[in-house]
Design an enzyme around this catalytic site. Structure first.
Site, PDB file in Angstrom:
ATOM      1  N   LYS A 150      30.764  11.002  -8.429  1.00  0.00           N
ATOM      2  CA  LYS A 150      29.585  10.700  -9.483  1.00  0.00           C
ATOM      3  C   LYS A 150      30.169   9.831 -10.479  1.00  0.00           C
ATOM      4  O   LYS A 150      31.472  10.248 -10.838  1.00  0.00           O
ATOM      5  CB  LYS A 150      28.926  11.971  -9.650  1.00  0.00           C
ATOM      6  CG  LYS A 150      28.095  12.682  -8.703  1.00  0.00           C
ATOM      7  CD  LYS A 150      27.000  12.207  -8.301  1.00  0.00           C
ATOM      8  CE  LYS A 150      26.397  12.785  -6.925  1.00  0.00           C
ATOM      9  NZ  LYS A 150      24.907  12.232  -6.501  1.00  0.00           N
ATOM     10  N   LYS A 176      32.201  11.139   0.794  1.00  0.00           N
ATOM     11  CA  LYS A 176      30.931  10.510   1.020  1.00  0.00           C
ATOM     12  C   LYS A 176      30.656   9.670   0.119  1.00  0.00           C
ATOM     13  O   LYS A 176      30.438   9.976  -1.056  1.00  0.00           O
ATOM     14  CB  LYS A 176      29.918  11.716   1.245  1.00  0.00           C
ATOM     15  CG  LYS A 176      28.666  11.322   1.716  1.00  0.00           C
ATOM     16  CD  LYS A 176      27.443  12.308   1.729  1.00  0.00           C
ATOM     17  CE  LYS A 176      26.323  12.292   0.916  1.00  0.00           C
ATOM     18  NZ  LYS A 176      26.209  11.115   0.192  1.00  0.00           N
ATOM     19  N   ASP A 178      27.587   7.503  -2.223  1.00  0.00           N
ATOM     20  CA  ASP A 178      26.298   7.957  -2.321  1.00  0.00           C
ATOM     21  C   ASP A 178      25.290   6.826  -1.763  1.00  0.00           C
ATOM     22  O   ASP A 178      25.662   6.105  -1.035  1.00  0.00           O
ATOM     23  CB  ASP A 178      26.090   8.162  -3.925  1.00  0.00           C
ATOM     24  CG  ASP A 178      25.451   9.225  -4.203  1.00  0.00           C
ATOM     25  OD1 ASP A 178      24.261   9.804  -3.672  1.00  0.00           O
ATOM     26  OD2 ASP A 178      25.748   9.737  -5.272  1.00  0.00           O
ATOM     27  N   GLU A 179      24.026   7.491  -1.715  1.00  0.00           N
ATOM     28  CA  GLU A 179      22.796   6.578  -0.791  1.00  0.00           C
ATOM     29  C   GLU A 179      22.864   5.262  -1.303  1.00  0.00           C
ATOM     30  O   GLU A 179      22.317   4.547  -0.610  1.00  0.00           O
ATOM     31  CB  GLU A 179      21.697   7.447  -1.012  1.00  0.00           C
ATOM     32  CG  GLU A 179      21.060   7.866  -2.000  1.00  0.00           C
ATOM     33  CD  GLU A 179      21.380   8.647  -3.021  1.00  0.00           C
ATOM     34  OE1 GLU A 179      22.375   9.547  -2.617  1.00  0.00           O
ATOM     35  OE2 GLU A 179      21.127   8.678  -4.204  1.00  0.00           O
ATOM     36  N   HIS A 268      21.684  10.181   5.959  1.00  0.00           N
ATOM     37  CA  HIS A 268      21.249  10.645   4.599  1.00  0.00           C
ATOM     38  C   HIS A 268      19.767  10.299   4.463  1.00  0.00           C
ATOM     39  O   HIS A 268      19.163   9.421   5.316  1.00  0.00           O
ATOM     40  CB  HIS A 268      22.030   9.976   3.488  1.00  0.00           C
ATOM     41  CG  HIS A 268      21.670  10.293   2.103  1.00  0.00           C
ATOM     42  ND1 HIS A 268      20.521  10.263   1.476  1.00  0.00           N
ATOM     43  CD2 HIS A 268      22.483  10.910   1.073  1.00  0.00           C
ATOM     44  CE1 HIS A 268      20.420  10.780   0.315  1.00  0.00           C
ATOM     45  NE2 HIS A 268      21.683  11.234  -0.041  1.00  0.00           N
ATOM     46  N   ARG A 269      18.924  11.330   3.855  1.00  0.00           N
ATOM     47  CA  ARG A 269      17.469  11.116   4.219  1.00  0.00           C
ATOM     48  C   ARG A 269      16.775  10.423   2.846  1.00  0.00           C
ATOM     49  O   ARG A 269      15.546  10.810   2.704  1.00  0.00           O
ATOM     50  CB  ARG A 269      16.909  12.415   4.640  1.00  0.00           C
ATOM     51  CG  ARG A 269      17.082  13.572   3.522  1.00  0.00           C
ATOM     52  CD  ARG A 269      16.500  15.006   3.841  1.00  0.00           C
ATOM     53  NE  ARG A 269      16.999  15.826   2.911  1.00  0.00           N
ATOM     54  CZ  ARG A 269      16.034  17.142   2.842  1.00  0.00           C
ATOM     55  NH1 ARG A 269      15.329  17.351   3.551  1.00  0.00           N
ATOM     56  NH2 ARG A 269      16.433  17.889   1.872  1.00  0.00           N
ATOM     57  N   LYS A 309      19.155  21.589  -6.436  1.00  0.00           N
ATOM     58  CA  LYS A 309      18.157  20.837  -7.652  1.00  0.00           C
ATOM     59  C   LYS A 309      16.987  19.973  -7.128  1.00  0.00           C
ATOM     60  O   LYS A 309      15.947  19.798  -7.867  1.00  0.00           O
ATOM     61  CB  LYS A 309      19.083  19.813  -8.337  1.00  0.00           C
ATOM     62  CG  LYS A 309      19.385  18.650  -7.312  1.00  0.00           C
ATOM     63  CD  LYS A 309      20.456  17.405  -7.996  1.00  0.00           C
ATOM     64  CE  LYS A 309      20.419  16.367  -7.113  1.00  0.00           C
ATOM     65  NZ  LYS A 309      21.381  15.347  -7.736  1.00  0.00           N
ATOM     66  N   SER A 337      23.034  19.886   0.697  1.00  0.00           N
ATOM     67  CA  SER A 337      23.150  19.151  -0.603  1.00  0.00           C
ATOM     68  C   SER A 337      22.263  19.081  -1.602  1.00  0.00           C
ATOM     69  O   SER A 337      21.120  19.200  -1.340  1.00  0.00           O
ATOM     70  CB  SER A 337      23.550  17.637  -0.113  1.00  0.00           C
ATOM     71  OG  SER A 337      23.982  16.699  -0.974  1.00  0.00           O
ATOM     72  N   GLN A 359      28.034  20.209   1.004  1.00  0.00           N
ATOM     73  CA  GLN A 359      28.198  18.895   0.114  1.00  0.00           C
ATOM     74  C   GLN A 359      28.094  18.889  -1.147  1.00  0.00           C
ATOM     75  O   GLN A 359      26.779  19.574  -1.596  1.00  0.00           O
ATOM     76  CB  GLN A 359      27.375  17.661   0.916  1.00  0.00           C
ATOM     77  CG  GLN A 359      27.857  16.346   0.786  1.00  0.00           C
ATOM     78  CD  GLN A 359      27.757  15.725  -0.718  1.00  0.00           C
ATOM     79  OE1 GLN A 359      28.785  14.966  -1.128  1.00  0.00           O
ATOM     80  NE2 GLN A 359      26.781  15.899  -1.316  1.00  0.00           N
ATOM     81  N   ALA A 360      28.868  18.743  -2.222  1.00  0.00           N
ATOM     82  CA  ALA A 360      28.558  18.860  -3.650  1.00  0.00           C
ATOM     83  C   ALA A 360      29.284  17.620  -4.323  1.00  0.00           C
ATOM     84  O   ALA A 360      30.252  17.199  -4.160  1.00  0.00           O
ATOM     85  CB  ALA A 360      29.177  20.068  -4.067  1.00  0.00           C
TER      86      ALA A 360
HETATM   87  C1  CAP Z   1      24.012  15.148  -4.259  1.00  0.00           C
HETATM   88  C2  CAP Z   1      23.308  13.838  -3.852  1.00  0.00           C
HETATM   89  C3  CAP Z   1      22.516  13.744  -2.498  1.00  0.00           C
HETATM   90  C4  CAP Z   1      21.381  14.898  -2.543  1.00  0.00           C
HETATM   91  C5  CAP Z   1      20.405  14.216  -1.361  1.00  0.00           C
HETATM   92  C6  CAP Z   1      22.450  13.190  -4.852  1.00  0.00           C
HETATM   93  O1  CAP Z   1      24.497  14.895  -5.238  1.00  0.00           O
HETATM   94  O2  CAP Z   1      24.278  12.832  -3.689  1.00  0.00           O
HETATM   95  O3  CAP Z   1      22.082  12.396  -2.325  1.00  0.00           O
HETATM   96  O4  CAP Z   1      21.899  16.026  -2.209  1.00  0.00           O
HETATM   97  O5  CAP Z   1      19.284  15.105  -1.178  1.00  0.00           O
HETATM   98  O6  CAP Z   1      22.660  11.900  -4.991  1.00  0.00           O
HETATM   99  O7  CAP Z   1      21.420  13.783  -5.419  1.00  0.00           O
HETATM  100  P1  CAP Z   1      24.960  16.384  -6.309  1.00  0.00           P
HETATM  101  P2  CAP Z   1      19.219  15.907   0.131  1.00  0.00           P
HETATM  102  O8  CAP Z   1      25.599  17.357  -5.462  1.00  0.00           O
HETATM  103  O9  CAP Z   1      25.562  16.018  -7.531  1.00  0.00           O
HETATM  104  O10 CAP Z   1      23.677  17.164  -6.755  1.00  0.00           O
HETATM  105  O11 CAP Z   1      20.515  16.410   0.626  1.00  0.00           O
HETATM  106  O12 CAP Z   1      18.147  17.088  -0.193  1.00  0.00           O
HETATM  107  O13 CAP Z   1      18.557  15.146   0.925  1.00  0.00           O
HETATM  108 MG    MG Z   2      23.283  11.186  -3.293  1.00  0.00          MG
END
Ligand code: CAP
Ligand code: MG
Length: 414
Positions: A150, A176, A178-179, A268-269, A309, A337, A359-360
């Site tokens: 991040k 990993k 990010d999306e 990733h979804r 969250k 995650s 995953q964090a």
């Molecule tokens: C988590 C994350 C993931 C989400 C996706 C984000 O970061 O990288 O993309 O977990 O949601 O961008 O929010 P944090 P899900 O650990 O900093 O929150 O797993 O529900 O699909």
């Molecule tokens: Mg993400």
């Protein structure tokens, strides 16, 4: 012979083992009854239309049957011949296609599917599934762990790889992307691939543990294939794909290439909530997870059982489905995650069991002493939780875990 809406409703019909059975929640429009709306769902999602049809002789009946009405839910059975084997987009153009916008229903949600052998066998399914834990990392007794740097985007290639290195030597298994990080000018894909695997090799050597990298290949299909080849060439084990934004047909094409190359797929979804967030409309996450397994991803985000969250739909039930028997098809490793941090790990594992990936992002890099300490804290929390050891006890020998607990406690972030 005329084909009218009434032909698609038969409440005495008992679905055959070979039928694909779908459960929908519907809210009929003002001028419809449950029966008339159910018959329209079955018709429009199989071979009917608004006008009565004279089908003539030269015709194979591929009509679906609305066979159950139970409160606001209906059951619809589809004959397997309606579906082209192994073509997920075609299946979805039936069971989640035009019906989503039909005026005969104010809302409609595809809740669940029972997949018959004939349809399942059209798909390869996952190449690894939860065996990634053992086959890639050689661990069986604990969840695998991952972190996403991040801020999500904007880090330089050099900094991104350094963050990965710090996380790996702190004890995490996976870096990993990010999306929404793919191939932007501040961090080009090819450079990130080279620098990250270089950092990974150093981290492996220093720790003596297997480390891997989930690099995001998301793009148009041709570009994804090129990036997948690059990952294999660089010695990677996985590609990461944003499966919903990419589209299922493209995921199937990437899966075929991964089969040739021996790579696993992290799914990733992102954008799933556009389909599954409203309880009365769209496609449930349960069904999106079923589709993901059939098209063959190995790891899939399924949420944090409400601890993190983001809003989650039935993480535990979906995870159970991903592990359930499906005519011998491999399972999928669930990824928890979204707002996780070390203090939440015991409650998470209590809900999901240890056969997951934890995953964090913020819960690692937001640690008061930085990424490496954050990684140590997460690894310590995971190791303690699988042994049922209270985190405060483990914190006596892990000052990093102690600092994380002091900062975030055991609460869900807002
Ligand atoms: C988590 C994350 C993931 C989400 C996706 C984000 O970061 O990288 O993309 O977990 O949601 O961008 O929010 P944090 P899900 O650990 O900093 O929150 O797993 O529900 O699909
Ligand atoms: Mg993400």
């Amino acid at each position: 012979m005329g084909l009218t809406y009434e032909d698609f409703l038969d409440l005495s019909y008992e679905p055959r083992d070979s039928d694909l059975v779908c459960r929908f929640r519907i809210d009929p429009a003002d001028d419809q009854t449950m029966e008339s709306a159910a018959s329209r769902v079955a018709s429009e999602s199989s071979n009917g239309t608004w006008a009565a049809l004279d089908t003539g002789e030269d015709f194979t009946d591929m009509g679906a049957t609305a066979f159950a009405i139970d409160g606001d839910e209906i059951g619809v059975a589809y004959p397997p011949g309606l579906f082209e084997p192994g073509n997920m987009p075609q299946i979805l153009s039936c069971i989640a296609g035009n019906i989503m916008g039909m005026k005969a229903v104010d809302t409609i949600r595809l809740l669940d599917c029972e997949w018959p052998r004939e349809v399942v066998e059209g798909f390869t399914g996952p190449g690894f599934g939860s065996s990634v834990r053992e086959e890639i990392f050689g661990v069986e007794d604990r969840p695998i762990t991952a972190t996403v740097p991040k801020p999500k985007v904007g880090l330089s290639t050099k900094r991104h790889a350094e963050v990965g290195y710090e996380a790996w030597i702190g004890g995490l298994d996976l870096l990993k992307d990010d999306e929404n990080l793919t191939d932007q000018s501040f961090n080009p894909f090819a450079d990130r691939l080279a620098e990250s695997f270089d950092a990974r090799d150093r981290a492996q050597e220093e720790t003596g543990e297997v480390k891997s990298y989930l690099i995001n290949v998301t793009a148009d299909t041709q570009t994804m294939l090129e990036r997948t080849d690059m990952v294999a060439e660089a010695g990677g084990e996985y590609v990461m794909v944003d499966v919903v934004t990419t589209g299922w047909g493209a995921v199937q094409t990437v899966r075929d290439r991964c089969e040739e190359l021996g790579l696993a797929i992290h799914a990733h979804r992102a954008m799933h909530a556009a389909f599954d967030r409203l309880p009365h409309h769209g496609v449930s996450m349960r069904v999106l997870a079923q589709i993901s397994r059939l098209v063959g991803v190995d790891q899939l985000h399924t949420g944090t059982a409400g601890l993190g969250k983001l809003a989650n739909e039935d993480t535990v039930g979906i995870n159970d489905w991903l592990r359930s028997d499906l005519y011998g098809m491999r399972d999928v490793l669930p990824v928890a995650s979204g707002g996780l941090h070390p203090g939440l790990v015991p409650k998470l594992l209590e809900a999901t069991g240890p056969n997951i990936c934890v995953q964090a992002g913020g819960g690692v890099h937001g640690h008061p002493e930085g990424t490496e300490a954050g990684a140590r804290a997460l690894r310590a929390a995971v190791e303690a939780a699988v042994l049922d050891e209270p985190l405060e006890v483990r914190a006596q020998e892990s000052p990093e875990l102690g600092a994380a607990l002091e900062k975030w406690g055991t609460e869900t972030p807002r």
